[in-house]
Scaffold this active site. Structure first.
Site, PDB file in Angstrom:
ATOM      1  N   HIS A  53       0.834  -1.200   0.000  1.00  0.00           N
ATOM      2  CA  HIS A  53       0.000   0.000   0.000  1.00  0.00           C
ATOM      3  C   HIS A  53       0.873   1.256   0.000  1.00  0.00           C
ATOM      4  O   HIS A  53       0.640   2.195  -0.775  1.00  0.00           O
ATOM      5  CB  HIS A  53      -0.908  -0.023   1.233  1.00  0.00           C
ATOM      6  CG  HIS A  53      -1.758   1.193   1.400  1.00  0.00           C
ATOM      7  ND1 HIS A  53      -3.080   1.225   1.032  1.00  0.00           N
ATOM      8  CD2 HIS A  53      -1.484   2.429   1.898  1.00  0.00           C
ATOM      9  CE1 HIS A  53      -3.584   2.426   1.302  1.00  0.00           C
ATOM     10  NE2 HIS A  53      -2.624   3.175   1.826  1.00  0.00           N
ATOM     11  N   GLU A  54       1.890   1.280   0.863  1.00  0.00           N
ATOM     12  CA  GLU A  54       2.743   2.464   0.962  1.00  0.00           C
ATOM     13  C   GLU A  54       3.635   2.625  -0.269  1.00  0.00           C
ATOM     14  O   GLU A  54       3.854   3.747  -0.746  1.00  0.00           O
ATOM     15  CB  GLU A  54       3.590   2.396   2.236  1.00  0.00           C
ATOM     16  CG  GLU A  54       2.765   2.462   3.512  1.00  0.00           C
ATOM     17  CD  GLU A  54       1.873   3.700   3.549  1.00  0.00           C
ATOM     18  OE1 GLU A  54       2.365   4.805   3.257  1.00  0.00           O
ATOM     19  OE2 GLU A  54       0.684   3.557   3.866  1.00  0.00           O
TER      20      GLU A  54
END
Length: 294
Positions: A141-142
């Site tokens: 996600h990051e």
């Protein structure tokens, strides 16, 4: 005269603003044109400086975990599998100067800055009792935020507002004979200050949706179970009662979000199954470029 100045300001913004698509869509189909005023080089340099300062400070305070720490090794093994998958979305990511570090902190937080600067806090791993699959979902996600250059997009938006505000102050100065010139510095600001402003702002729902989808695919391609995305956000939602952890203050979770992830799990499941049958290659660094304290 005022109209001419305003027209010139708007023309500058329009010429400088680029409509780009920073990544390919992948299997999940995450495509969208983005408006950029700042260059990738500008933002990456600011991010690298900010990350270096963070590493130096954490190291001096004894909070930066050493390379041989089990948690650091664990996180870097996962990064070692995810980072090579980024070329599916943008081939130039293979040339990024990736760094992966872990800071001892109770905070439920993690991030990946522009250019591939990753930081995990021990709190999010230990307090949520994360599995490797769940760590991979957070990391994916990051990383997705960095691939899609969401930071650059948000900084461009804030910078555009600052330019427009400064232009408005210049018009006001002309109209009032310089009476309010002292306020122009407040309106203009600096590029470096935008780093702090941008990262303190909540991510938009669009950014979060893109990061969820791209992160889900990255993790699946790396051989991490997509279903962990659902269990991860369920753990997140259970933390902190109504307020939620700090990680969720800029990464909101909801039943809708979980439902969207559940809907995409079947789409990326074949990628996960294929990844389990073959070894992964590595682009991630074995060690960090930590700043040593003197």
């Amino acid at each position: 005269m005022k109209r001419l100045l305003l027209s010139a300001l708007l023309a500058t913004l329009l010429v400088g603003c680029q409509q780009v698509n920073t990544t390919s869509g992948g299997t999940v189909g995450a495509t969208r044109k983005q408006s950029m005023l700042l260059s990738s080089e500008q933002v990456d340099q600011m991010a690298a400086t900010s990350y270096s300062d963070t590493i130096k400070k954490a190291n001096q305070q004894g909070k930066l975990l050493p390379d041989n720490d089990p948690t650091v090794r664990r996180v870097r093994v996962i990064a070692d599998k995810l980072i090579p998958q980024t070329i599916v979305f943008r081939p130039d990511a293979a040339k990024w100067q990736w760094e992966v570090n872990v800071e001892k902190s109770p905070e439920l937080n993690a991030y990946c800055m522009p250019g591939g600067k990753i930081m995990f806090y021990t709190g999010i791993i230990d307090r949520l009792k994360l599995t490797d699959d769940e760590i991979a979902q957070i990391m994916g996600h990051e990383i997705a935020h960095a691939l899609r250059e969401h930071g650059r997009e948000r900084m461009s938006s804030e910078y555009g507002k600052a330019i427009a505000m400064q232009g408005g102050m210049q018009l006001l100065s002309i109209a009032t004979g310089g009476k309010y010139d002292a306020y122009q510095d407040l309106a203009g600001g600096g590029l470096n200050a935008l780093v702090d402003v941008t990262y303190s702002l909540p991510n938009s729902r669009t950014h979060e949706s893109e990061a969820d989808l791209i992160g889900l695919e990255l993790a699946a391609r790396a051989g991490y179970n997509p279903n962990a995305a659902v269990s991860l956000w369920q753990k997140m939602a259970a933390q902190g009662g109504g307020s939620g952890p700090e990680f969720m203050s800029t990464h909101p979770s909801s039943n809708t979000r979980i439902a969207e992830l559940q809907a995409k799990v079947p789409v990326v499941m074949p990628l996960y199954e294929a990844a389990k049958a073959k070894p992964a290659t590595s682009l991630a660094p074995k060690k960090s470029n930590k700043t040593k304290s003197k």
